[in-house]
Design an enzyme around this catalytic site. Sequence first.
Site, mmCIF file in Angstrom:
data_model
loop_
_atom_site.group_PDB
_atom_site.id
_atom_site.type_symbol
_atom_site.label_atom_id
_atom_site.label_comp_id
_atom_site.label_asym_id
_atom_site.label_seq_id
_atom_site.Cartn_x
_atom_site.Cartn_y
_atom_site.Cartn_z
ATOM 1 N N GLU A 1 -7.769 -1.187 -6.505
ATOM 2 C CA GLU A 1 -7.710 0.055 -5.898
ATOM 3 C C GLU A 1 -7.986 1.183 -6.593
ATOM 4 O OE1 GLU A 1 -3.862 0.645 -4.197
ATOM 5 O OE2 GLU A 1 -4.918 1.398 -1.824
ATOM 6 N N ASN B 1 -0.182 10.235 -1.215
ATOM 7 C CA ASN B 1 -1.866 10.985 -0.471
ATOM 8 C C ASN B 1 -1.316 11.242 0.285
ATOM 9 O OD1 ASN B 1 -0.752 8.230 0.295
ATOM 10 N ND2 ASN B 1 -2.564 7.448 0.751
ATOM 11 N N ALA C 1 7.505 10.974 -2.384
ATOM 12 C CA ALA C 1 7.176 10.540 -3.939
ATOM 13 C C ALA C 1 7.265 11.662 -4.508
ATOM 14 C CB ALA C 1 5.190 9.935 -3.022
ATOM 15 N N LYS D 1 12.693 9.487 1.162
ATOM 16 C CA LYS D 1 12.792 8.541 -0.139
ATOM 17 C C LYS D 1 11.338 9.729 -0.569
ATOM 18 C CE LYS D 1 11.323 8.202 -3.717
ATOM 19 N NZ LYS D 1 10.186 8.690 -4.921
ATOM 20 N N ARG E 1 -12.851 10.547 2.558
ATOM 21 C CA ARG E 1 -11.753 11.098 2.988
ATOM 22 C C ARG E 1 -10.487 11.694 2.100
ATOM 23 N NH1 ARG E 1 -7.690 8.451 6.248
ATOM 24 N NH2 ARG E 1 -6.583 9.498 7.277
ATOM 25 N N ARG F 1 4.993 8.938 10.069
ATOM 26 C CA ARG F 1 5.076 7.632 10.663
ATOM 27 C C ARG F 1 6.497 6.664 11.024
ATOM 28 N NH1 ARG F 1 -0.525 4.973 8.880
ATOM 29 N NH2 ARG F 1 0.570 3.725 7.353
ATOM 30 N N SER G 1 -7.619 5.390 12.198
ATOM 31 C CA SER G 1 -6.351 5.913 11.987
ATOM 32 C C SER G 1 -5.825 6.068 13.266
ATOM 33 C CB SER G 1 -5.794 6.204 10.901
ATOM 34 O OG SER G 1 -5.491 6.333 10.036
ATOM 35 N N GLY H 1 3.590 1.975 -0.248
ATOM 36 C CA GLY H 1 2.901 2.521 -1.666
ATOM 37 C C GLY H 1 2.136 1.300 -2.144
ATOM 38 N N SER H 2 2.147 1.164 -3.214
ATOM 39 C CA SER H 2 1.716 -0.263 -3.815
ATOM 40 C C SER H 2 1.750 -1.434 -3.924
ATOM 41 C CB SER H 2 1.395 -0.002 -5.905
ATOM 42 O OG SER H 2 2.742 0.226 -5.976
ATOM 43 N N GLU I 1 3.866 -1.232 4.158
ATOM 44 C CA GLU I 1 2.413 -0.918 3.797
ATOM 45 C C GLU I 1 1.542 -0.372 2.488
ATOM 46 O OE1 GLU I 1 0.858 -0.508 6.580
ATOM 47 O OE2 GLU I 1 2.836 -0.434 8.524
ATOM 48 N N LEU I 2 0.873 -1.851 2.247
ATOM 49 C CA LEU I 2 0.791 -1.985 0.715
ATOM 50 C C LEU I 2 -0.382 -1.807 0.379
ATOM 51 C CD1 LEU I 2 2.310 -4.564 -0.124
ATOM 52 C CD2 LEU I 2 3.402 -2.147 -0.246
#
Length: 481
Positions: A387, A157, A182, A180, A284, A165, A447, A234-235, A256-257
């Site tokens: 989500e 995304n 996406a 790695k 956004r 980051r 952010s 990710g998820s 960071e999920l």
Amino acid sequence: MSNVSDLLDSVPKGLWLGGKLVPAEKTFAVYNPATGEELAQVADATAADGIRALDLAAAAQEDWAATPARVRGEILRTAFELLHARAEDFALMMTLEMGKSLAESRGEVNYGGEFLRWFSEEAVRIGGRFTQAPAGNGRILVTKEAVGPVLAITPWNFPLAMGTRKIGPALAAGCTIIVKPAEDTPLTMQLLGQVFADAGLPDGVLSILPTSDAASISGPLMEDARLRKVTFTGSTGVGKLLVRNAADKLLRTSMELGGNAPFIVFDDADIDAAVDGAMLAKMRNGGEACTAANRIYVANSVREEFTDKFTAKVAALKVGAGDAEGTNIGPLINTKQLATVTGLVDDAVSKGARVRTGGSAPEGAGFFFTPTVLDQVPADARLLKEEIFGPVAAVVGFDTEDEAIAAANNTEYGLVAYFYTRDIDRAMRVSAKLDTGMVGVNRGAISDAAAPFGGVKESGFGREGGTEGIDEYLDTKYVAL
Ligand code: NAD
């Protein structure tokens, strides 16, 4: 450059192994979500490529950690400047492979670049501690050392920022890193590989491994004792899997999920400001953000006014290809995401939610979904729990502050919450009661590279950005003197 065919011709298609571009044995296709057409074929890394990257990372680790912090910082700073010099290429690349509008992609170049600049400055501030032992029988020296080779796994995304980051603080701390990206959006990271090569990053320090089979790379790497850390965005489902796998070697992890952000409009809010904030927090990135407002709770006394004004703004959004003039909302990332968003809206409507605008996918090519506002959303609608990751807003009324807070916290996620009020006492009280890692007060976007980004509960652990972000890549050593 910034011409589509020139850009696609120039993007590196091989593997960045330790900073050198090498041909890959096989490739996979990357698609444009606005058309469904193939953009390019890119290297499809294998398990053996992963181990080659780790061989290089492990060999370079000691020298990189011993490189003066000022030098590490200057390389990051050069990368920041080169990224900006190529900003239009990066923006177009993100729009082509991820779908967001060019304006949003340009925003991501700025945001993503800030992590390189911020951590170029933090590299020289890695401190330690010295004290006398309380018993007076010795001295306590505390130092910080680079964790060691890191594996970073990133989502589609924010193809640039979710990488910088992690790369920024890892390099600043003196860690070598294997990224790695996406599978839907590897090309932006491929361009970033060129930036770091041009910035003079030493051999071995950074590898970039696009692959069509993520687990085939992460599995063998995480079993190898030379890898010391996994950082994942990710998820929640994949995050849990990685934490389980990391247990074997007790690998350090940062997670960071997913999120399920509440956005609360209290009766004393500035309604116009709240509408603008909701547009940002919800629309956004086309709603494809872990920080996206998933549930909009509005005090019943102002609900009609808020919903009317909000619906008018959502209905005015222009949907189209991200590189078309005037586009606000691009396509969703792929057919799977389109099916998910469609399913969530259909479920809510079948249970009684009212469609104020949008509600379905338009006819034609690409993975578009019309920006949607639903109100009178019943408590059992799936989109209040899951989500959405699309341009769909769900509005729910409430009567009391306690009711709003209880509803906001009624989720296994805990990434971010937003609320609007003009009352400073309420602002402090509600901020303290929200079970999230981040809170936006009268703000629809939170952010910032200088702030610690991260969640609690099933949104994960660890922080990215701020002075906290570099700690994720440092071990603490105590020397007794
Ligand atoms: P995803 O979990 O499907 O994929 C994320 C990454 O994990 C990709 O690189 C993917 O290839 C890789 N992956 C998938 N399966 C794997 C496996 N078995 N082993 C190793 N790696 C694997 O998530 P997504 O659909 O790409 O991204 C959307 C999710 O990311 C959302 O839930 C969103 O909330 C979350 N997200 C969180 C943040 C945050 O900072 N908290 C930021 C952006 C996105």
